[in-house]
Design an enzyme around this catalytic site. Structure first.
Site, mmCIF file in Angstrom:
data_model
loop_
_atom_site.group_PDB
_atom_site.id
_atom_site.type_symbol
_atom_site.label_atom_id
_atom_site.label_comp_id
_atom_site.label_asym_id
_atom_site.label_seq_id
_atom_site.Cartn_x
_atom_site.Cartn_y
_atom_site.Cartn_z
ATOM 1 N N ARG A 140 0.797 -1.379 -0.037
ATOM 2 C CA ARG A 140 0.124 -0.076 0.121
ATOM 3 C C ARG A 140 0.990 1.421 0.039
ATOM 4 O O ARG A 140 2.087 1.320 0.710
ATOM 5 C CB ARG A 140 -0.748 -0.002 1.142
ATOM 6 C CG ARG A 140 -2.050 -0.877 1.202
ATOM 7 C CD ARG A 140 -3.161 -0.665 0.178
ATOM 8 N NE ARG A 140 -4.199 -1.573 -0.036
ATOM 9 C CZ ARG A 140 -4.299 -2.550 -0.716
ATOM 10 N NH1 ARG A 140 -3.238 -2.954 -1.522
ATOM 11 N NH2 ARG A 140 -5.415 -3.440 -0.732
ATOM 12 N N GLU A 159 -3.097 7.968 -5.599
ATOM 13 C CA GLU A 159 -3.242 7.527 -6.760
ATOM 14 C C GLU A 159 -4.613 7.948 -7.597
ATOM 15 O O GLU A 159 -5.622 8.014 -6.972
ATOM 16 C CB GLU A 159 -3.493 5.681 -6.648
ATOM 17 C CG GLU A 159 -2.064 5.303 -6.077
ATOM 18 C CD GLU A 159 -2.278 3.688 -5.682
ATOM 19 O OE1 GLU A 159 -3.301 3.287 -6.017
ATOM 20 O OE2 GLU A 159 -1.386 3.207 -5.411
ATOM 21 N N HIS A 208 -0.355 0.457 -9.983
ATOM 22 C CA HIS A 208 -1.086 -0.501 -8.831
ATOM 23 C C HIS A 208 -1.770 -1.899 -9.684
ATOM 24 O O HIS A 208 -2.762 -2.077 -9.691
ATOM 25 C CB HIS A 208 -2.265 0.416 -8.464
ATOM 26 C CG HIS A 208 -2.795 -0.250 -6.963
ATOM 27 N ND1 HIS A 208 -3.181 0.417 -5.670
ATOM 28 C CD2 HIS A 208 -2.845 -1.539 -6.573
ATOM 29 C CE1 HIS A 208 -3.545 -0.301 -4.869
ATOM 30 N NE2 HIS A 208 -3.180 -1.593 -5.323
#
Length: 336
Positions: free
Chosen positions: A237, A266, A294
């Protein structure tokens, strides 16, 4: 007896055959594209809800029959666990859908940096003949001579440790929550502080969930303890790393290189100095930072698992009472 499972904010467009298959013979799936599109009757008739985003509190009073909420992913930091606990509804995640993919991605970032894959590719594009330099690899090391540090020895951390061992690396782990001897079962070493891990590792890979305890776990103090030439990998994360501290550590050469699949914000914030330096190709950071969007979890197989296992976890509970992967037990005084 049949049960109704509501998907109130579908993430994946198109065909719903995977979700429908997860229902078995006793389940009925109801799909909506947004929370606002769900009718009062659909909220009230749902025996279970499967959703990646949390259900806004305004809809909670309408959940008269709901007995389980499943978020079909590993992370649950975006879910109000206490609120669901007060409703008497267990919250469950799907922690096993992308285990192999994320561990693979961590190794891919490690290998790309330590074997100079991206470096050589970019250099050769500039001049395929003149920059044909096989003996130049700025971060190259024999992997079997390296220490690989793993932060977090859960499912993905364990998978990453096994992959590093397969390359002959000396694997050392930090995880204050695993029981004594867990490391012995895997044939790895264990340390009891992050600083100790960073001080002896050639590469460190992060595999912990995001929580108040792990937010900015990797801060300026930890980074300052890094062994010279350390390569840092994060596929967990984004907020686990203090991005400001990472920027200064890279610029001060406390770290050699970094591979990130996740960021605190993000999509990437182009105004953050680290992102700006990387995107504009500032010389000091060139070849030292790899960023992927991601995407570590993503394969057709993992997407299938995510979509299927969300419904499967819900239906298993409704039909048998067996609760899997419950993440709000501390708030769940009694179930509906």
């Amino acid at each position: 007896m049949s049960y109704t499972v509501l998907w109130p904010a579908m993430r994946w467009p198109g065909d719903r055959h995977i979700e429908i298959a997860s229902m078995g013979e006793q389940g009925r799936a109801v799909f909506c594209d947004s929370f606002a599109a769900v009718t009062d009757e659909q909220w009230a008739s749902a025996d279970a809800i499967v959703s990646a985003p949390d259900i806004p509190a305004e809809f909670h009073p309408r959940l008269s029959r709901c007995r389980i909420f499943v978020t079909p992913k590993v992370g649950f930091d975006n879910i109000d666990l206490a609120a669901w606990g007060r409703l008497g509804i267990p919250v469950c995640n799907v922690p096993d859908y992308g285990t192999q993919e994320v561990a693979d991605h961590a190794m891919a970032l490690l290998l790309s940096l330590m074997k100079g894959i991206t470096f050589h590719t970019r250099e050769l594009k500039k001049d395929p003949r003149g920059l044909w330099r096989p003996a130049l690899n700025p971060f190259g090391k024999r992997l079997s001579a390296c220490v690989c540090g793993i932060v977090g020895l859960g499912r993905i951390g364990t998978a990453a440790a096994l992959r590093a061992k397969a390359f002959g690396m000396d694997v050392v782990v930090y995880d204050p929550y695993i029981s004594n001897g867990s490391e012995l079962a895997l044939g790895v070493r264990r340390v009891h502080s992050l600083k100790e891990l960073f001080a002896q590792s050639d590469v460190v890979s992060l595999h912990v969930p995001l929580s108040p305890e792990t937010e900015k776990l990797i801060d300026a103090e930890v980074l300052a303890a890094s062994k010279p030439g350390l390569v840092l990998i994060n596929t967990a994360r984004g907020p686990i790393i203090d991005l400001d501290a990472l920027y200064h550590a890279l610029k001060a050469n406390q770290l050699q290189a970094v591979g990130l699949d996740v960021l605190p914000v993000e999509p990437a914030d182009p105004d953050h100095p680290l992102i700006r330096a990387w995107a504009t190709g500032e010389e000091w950071i060139d070849h030292r930072l790899l960023i992927t969007p991601h995407s570590a979890f993503f394969t057709p197989e993992s997407v299938y698992d995510m979509r299927f296992k969300g419904g499967e976890v819900a239906m298993t509970y409704l039909t048998t009472g067996r609760l899997q992967n419950c993440v709000n037990l501390e708030f769940l005084q009694q179930r509906r």
